[in-house]
Motif scaffolding. Structure first.
Motif, PDB file in Angstrom:
ATOM      1  N   SER A  94       0.541  -1.540   0.228  1.00 36.06           N
ATOM      2  CA  SER A  94       0.496   0.333   0.049  1.00 36.06           C
ATOM      3  C   SER A  94       0.873   1.519  -0.097  1.00 36.06           C
ATOM      4  CB  SER A  94      -0.732   0.230   1.099  1.00 36.06           C
ATOM      5  OG  SER A  94       0.040   0.270   2.039  1.00 36.06           O
ATOM      6  N   GLN A  96       2.090   2.567   2.066  1.00 36.67           N
ATOM      7  CA  GLN A  96       1.762   4.118   3.842  1.00 36.67           C
ATOM      8  C   GLN A  96       1.845   4.444   4.721  1.00 36.67           C
ATOM      9  OE1 GLN A  96      -2.521   3.253   3.502  1.00 36.67           O
ATOM     10  NE2 GLN A  96      -3.046   3.259   1.818  1.00 36.67           N
ATOM     11  N   GLN A  98       2.519   5.660   8.643  1.00 39.63           N
ATOM     12  CA  GLN A  98       2.687   6.770   9.661  1.00 39.63           C
ATOM     13  C   GLN A  98       3.552   7.404  10.482  1.00 39.63           C
ATOM     14  OE1 GLN A  98      -0.089   3.397  11.544  1.00 39.63           O
ATOM     15  NE2 GLN A  98      -2.272   5.078  11.792  1.00 39.63           N
ATOM     16  N   ALA A 124      -0.787  10.113   8.205  1.00 39.86           N
ATOM     17  CA  ALA A 124      -0.318   8.987   7.203  1.00 39.86           C
ATOM     18  C   ALA A 124      -0.354   9.695   5.755  1.00 39.86           C
ATOM     19  CB  ALA A 124      -1.332   7.659   7.872  1.00 39.86           C
ATOM     20  N   GLN A 126       0.662   8.525   1.602  1.00 38.82           N
ATOM     21  CA  GLN A 126       0.309   7.294   0.590  1.00 38.82           C
ATOM     22  C   GLN A 126       1.094   7.847   0.209  1.00 38.82           C
ATOM     23  OE1 GLN A 126      -1.490   4.838  -0.356  1.00 38.82           O
ATOM     24  NE2 GLN A 126       0.483   4.957  -1.194  1.00 38.82           N
ATOM     25  N   MET A 136      -2.836  11.199   3.932  1.00 40.91           N
ATOM     26  CA  MET A 136      -4.379  10.826   3.504  1.00 40.91           C
ATOM     27  C   MET A 136      -5.527  10.999   5.047  1.00 40.91           C
ATOM     28  SD  MET A 136      -2.793   7.068   2.097  1.00 40.91           S
ATOM     29  CE  MET A 136      -3.570   6.236   4.253  1.00 40.91           C
ATOM     30  N   ASP A 163       3.729  -4.361   3.904  1.00 42.43           N
ATOM     31  CA  ASP A 163       3.920  -2.515   3.194  1.00 42.43           C
ATOM     32  C   ASP A 163       5.417  -2.395   3.561  1.00 42.43           C
ATOM     33  OD1 ASP A 163       2.186  -0.369   2.445  1.00 42.43           O
ATOM     34  OD2 ASP A 163       1.564  -0.049   4.650  1.00 42.43           O
TER      35      ASP A 163
END
Length: 179
Positions: A94, A96, A98, A124, A126, A136, A163
């Motif tokens: 993904s 992504q 945080q 978070a 992307q 995000m 990820d």
């Protein structure tokens, strides 16, 4: 004639001294992390040396890798904002990430088991390998700048399973813009 020229220069310099000079103060300061330390779930007591390549990853709900980031922030006015304005070196799954604040500045010697406690989730992102990351979630990516020299600590986490995101710390990834 000499006296007239001197008088004219004197009048002009007096007029010029009353003009406002342009404000050459930088409008914002970009701060890259001054320290980045990988911490790995599979090696909970291993202290990895500071690095120039940050990583955040997880595979099959295991093997998590996080990066501790430390920023030395000079006195600023206005607001400070986190962003990820460059392409990631790698971004799979993904892709992504945080960002969390920590209660202390990270130090060489921090491990998975002995790191500053995570404080608050700030947001978070992307990421991608072709351009800037997109926000995000934003729970506090912008905050009042410190008015004195301040050391701030942060920790990155993967958002989903499978990820992997890496980035170059000195030139890209998470930056803090002040002012």
């Amino acid at each position: 004639m000499k006296l007239t020229l001197v008088a004219a220069v004197s009048v002009l310099s007096t007029l010029a001294s009353g003009l406002a000079l342009p404000d050459l103060t930088p409008r914002s300061t970009v701060i890259h992390p001054s320290i980045a330390i990988l911490i790995k779930q599979d090696y909970p007591t291993t202290a990895f040396p500071p690095t120039n390549t940050a990583e955040t990853s997880r595979s099959n709900q295991l093997h998590e890798v996080r990066t501790l980031l430390g920023y030395e922030v000079p006195p600023c006015t206005g607001t400070c904002t986190f962003s990820f304005p460059t392409a990631a070196t790698t971004a799979t799954g993904s892709a992504q990430v945080q960002l969390f604040s920590t209660i202390q500045y990270p130090q060489s010697g921090n491990t998975w088991n002995s790191k500053p406690s995570t404080n608050q989730e700030l947001g978070a992102f992307q990421t991608s390998t072709t351009g800037a990351a997109t926000v995000m979630q934003n729970f506090g990516l912008t905050f009042a700048c410190p008015t004195t020299n301040t050391k701030l600590g942060f920790e990155t986490h993967p958002v989903n399973d499978n990820d992997s995101v890496t980035w170059d710390v000195p030139t890209g990834g998470f930056i803090l813009t002040c002012g």
